[in-house]
Design a protein around this motif. Structure first.
Motif, PDB file in Angstrom:
ATOM      1  N   UNK A 208      -3.431  53.554 -13.028  1.00 54.09           N
ATOM      2  CA  UNK A 208      -3.433  53.452 -11.491  1.00 54.09           C
ATOM      3  C   UNK A 208      -3.604  51.812 -11.609  1.00 54.09           C
ATOM      4  N   UNK A 209      -2.915  51.319 -10.513  1.00 55.14           N
ATOM      5  CA  UNK A 209      -2.969  49.863 -10.117  1.00 55.14           C
ATOM      6  C   UNK A 209      -2.145  48.809 -11.100  1.00 55.14           C
ATOM      7  N   UNK A 210      -1.592  49.729 -12.160  1.00 59.75           N
ATOM      8  CA  UNK A 210      -0.843  48.626 -12.798  1.00 59.75           C
ATOM      9  C   UNK A 210       0.320  49.375 -13.753  1.00 59.75           C
ATOM     10  N   UNK A 285       3.559  61.637  -7.426  1.00 59.40           N
ATOM     11  CA  UNK A 285       2.731  62.475  -6.489  1.00 59.40           C
ATOM     12  C   UNK A 285       1.340  62.895  -7.040  1.00 59.40           C
ATOM     13  N   UNK A 286       1.537  63.377  -8.244  1.00 57.49           N
ATOM     14  CA  UNK A 286      -0.040  63.777  -8.569  1.00 57.49           C
ATOM     15  C   UNK A 286      -0.844  62.554  -9.000  1.00 57.49           C
ATOM     16  N   UNK A 287      -0.211  61.555  -9.232  1.00 60.40           N
ATOM     17  CA  UNK A 287      -1.142  60.098  -9.605  1.00 60.40           C
ATOM     18  C   UNK A 287      -1.885  59.766  -8.349  1.00 60.40           C
ATOM     19  N   UNK A 288      -1.398  59.711  -7.074  1.00 60.74           N
ATOM     20  CA  UNK A 288      -1.717  59.389  -5.959  1.00 60.74           C
ATOM     21  C   UNK A 288      -2.993  60.167  -5.515  1.00 60.74           C
ATOM     22  N   UNK A 289      -2.845  61.580  -5.718  1.00 58.71           N
ATOM     23  CA  UNK A 289      -4.085  62.374  -5.528  1.00 58.71           C
ATOM     24  C   UNK A 289      -5.251  62.160  -6.661  1.00 58.71           C
ATOM     25  N   UNK A 293      -9.049  60.682  -5.802  1.00 55.83           N
ATOM     26  CA  UNK A 293     -10.198  61.346  -6.579  1.00 55.83           C
ATOM     27  C   UNK A 293     -11.053  60.578  -7.262  1.00 55.83           C
ATOM     28  N   UNK A 294     -10.294  59.780  -8.173  1.00 58.86           N
ATOM     29  CA  UNK A 294     -11.215  58.738  -9.023  1.00 58.86           C
ATOM     30  C   UNK A 294     -11.943  57.872  -8.261  1.00 58.86           C
ATOM     31  N   UNK A 295     -11.410  57.367  -7.145  1.00 55.21           N
ATOM     32  CA  UNK A 295     -12.247  56.454  -6.113  1.00 55.21           C
ATOM     33  C   UNK A 295     -13.519  57.090  -5.673  1.00 55.21           C
ATOM     34  N   UNK A 296     -13.146  58.191  -5.333  1.00 52.04           N
ATOM     35  CA  UNK A 296     -14.239  59.251  -4.484  1.00 52.04           C
ATOM     36  C   UNK A 296     -15.455  59.515  -5.452  1.00 52.04           C
ATOM     37  N   UNK A 297     -15.122  59.900  -6.826  1.00 56.07           N
ATOM     38  CA  UNK A 297     -16.096  60.329  -7.647  1.00 56.07           C
ATOM     39  C   UNK A 297     -16.891  59.187  -8.261  1.00 56.07           C
ATOM     40  N   UNK A 298     -16.023  58.198  -8.586  1.00 63.26           N
ATOM     41  CA  UNK A 298     -16.570  56.913  -9.093  1.00 63.26           C
ATOM     42  C   UNK A 298     -17.839  56.603  -7.870  1.00 63.26           C
ATOM     43  N   UNK A 299     -17.492  56.272  -7.005  1.00 62.71           N
ATOM     44  CA  UNK A 299     -18.268  55.715  -5.629  1.00 62.71           C
ATOM     45  C   UNK A 299     -19.584  56.356  -5.749  1.00 62.71           C
ATOM     46  N   UNK A 310     -15.380  52.016 -14.349  1.00 61.36           N
ATOM     47  CA  UNK A 310     -14.272  52.315 -13.659  1.00 61.36           C
ATOM     48  C   UNK A 310     -13.053  52.409 -14.447  1.00 61.36           C
ATOM     49  N   UNK A 311     -12.596  53.736 -14.809  1.00 62.00           N
ATOM     50  CA  UNK A 311     -11.105  53.800 -15.541  1.00 62.00           C
ATOM     51  C   UNK A 311     -10.156  53.462 -14.836  1.00 62.00           C
TER      52      UNK A 311
END
Length: 383
Positions: A208-210, A285-289, A293-299, A310-311
């Protein structure tokens, strides 16, 4: 008659992930965030390619290394995605999942007493295969280094017995990965030494992000890259792994693979050709979801007071539960019994995983929201 069983086999145990998963399977109304199983179906066009293969009677043995068209597609995929160049003739083997590729690698490289360095906490599937091949696993504690094995951490563990270094990034269980600078430093450290890097990149399409970077970009001649379609294309049950290595070692890897399984399943190979060509970007497509989810659960975890790194890859979080003064097993079992949420005890990922739990967010957002609500209520009760 058990005394006749190979002593090395008797000494290894079933994966701690599966042990806990099986233990809590009979509990009612439990949201399981345990297994690294994508919650997406295999892409329809890939399934149809497999169906066509059956209908066209493509159900015979293939070349030991795999269908040539698939090997070409795999090499092209690696070049397009990660700027890596391999020959389909001599430098790629299609395996029965990444696990079989790992097994072949250890059995090819290791002799009695060979040392294999593992960054820990780490996926529990490596140690048993190392021991079965006669090797000795050497764990490096990465918990105070954002779960990263860097050249500085690695250097003191290198000995004349070191035969292999495992770089499992993005990581299971932590989700962290290494950047190009960190990988280059490791490459510079071990270049010219009598050892190989086993770079397990099964989560390479879920960064993610890179952009994902392989250490093979810096140390191709000493690197064996393992990849596959289980995570990128949600094809866990199809069992398609990919093993890339310089010809000088791949010719020996092929011998072990040949006598182990002959070849990967022909139907799955046909589906894999479709996945790596027409579907080469299916993971996007899967990566977007997953990232949502990562951002939601992490927060949510941060808001609850968890200490968590944060991974930037895979689909796991590895929060610390040390503040609750329980073992990871006791915490996880109590969470199942009292909150109806199943996480994997960190102790399943070596002794350095103690004090943590692994959470897989490869489930629907609806399940994650409910799971986080349950965990939050439980934490409030025990705090």
């Amino acid at each position: 008659m058990e005394h006749l069983v190979n002593s090395k086999v008797k000494q290894i145990e079933i994966s701690g992930i599966r042990k806990f998963f099986n233990m809590v399977a009979d509990y009612k109304d439990v949201i399981s965030l345990t297994i690294g199983q994508p919650d997406f179906a295999t892409p329809q066009h890939v399934k149809e390619a497999g169906i066509r293969a059956i209908e066209e009677n493509y159900t015979t043995y293939t070349h030991n290394a795999g269908i040539y068209e698939l090997r070409e597609a795999a090499c092209q995929f690696m070049n397009d995605k990660y700027d890596l160049t391999y020959s389909p003739d001599h430098e790629v083997i299609v395996t029965v999942g990444a696990s079989q590729a790992i097994d072949c690698t250890f059995r090819t490289l290791l002799e009695e007493g060979s040392e294999v360095i593992l960054p820990s906490p780490v996926y529990p599937g490596y140690e048993p295969l190392i021991k079965l091949a006669g090797g000795i696993p050497i764990y490096v504690d990465t918990t105070k280094n954002q779960f990263k094995l860097t050249a500085e951490l690695l250097k003191p563990y290198l000995t004349d017995k070191t035969r292999c270094i495992v770089l499992p990034y993005p990581s299971n269980p932590t989700g962290v990965t290494l950047d190009a600078h960190e990988l280059k430093e490791i490459a510079d450290l071990v270049r010219g030494r009598n050892l190989f890097i086993l770079s397990d990149e099964i989560y390479s399409e879920l960064v993610y992000g890179k952009k994902h970077t392989s250490i093979a970009n810096f140390l191709r001649e000493q690197t064996i890259v393992i990849n596959g379609l289980s995570k990128s294309h949600s094809m866990t049950g199809w069992r398609v792994g990919l093993l890339f290595a310089p010809e000088v070692v791949s010719k020996h890897l092929l011998k072990v693979h040949q006598y182990n399984v002959s070849c990967a399943t022909s139907v799955a190979q046909k589906a894999a050709i479709e996945a790596l060509t027409v579907g080469k970007d299916d993971a996007d497509v899967m990566k977007k979801f997953y990232e949502e989810r990562l951002n939601y659960v992490y927060q949510r975890l941060i808001n609850m007071g968890f200490d968590v790194v944060k991974p930037d890859g895979a689909f796991y979080l590895f929060p610390s539960i040390k503040k609750f003064k329980q073992t990871s097993f006791d915490f996880a079992l109590s969470l199942v019994k009292n909150a109806g949420v199943a996480l994997v005890p960190g102790s399943a990922f070596s002794e350095y995983g103690e004090g943590y739990v692994r959470l897989s967010y490869a489930v629907s957002m609806e399940q994650l929201i409910e799971a986080m609500d349950r965990i939050e209520k439980y934490i409030q009760q025990i705090s």
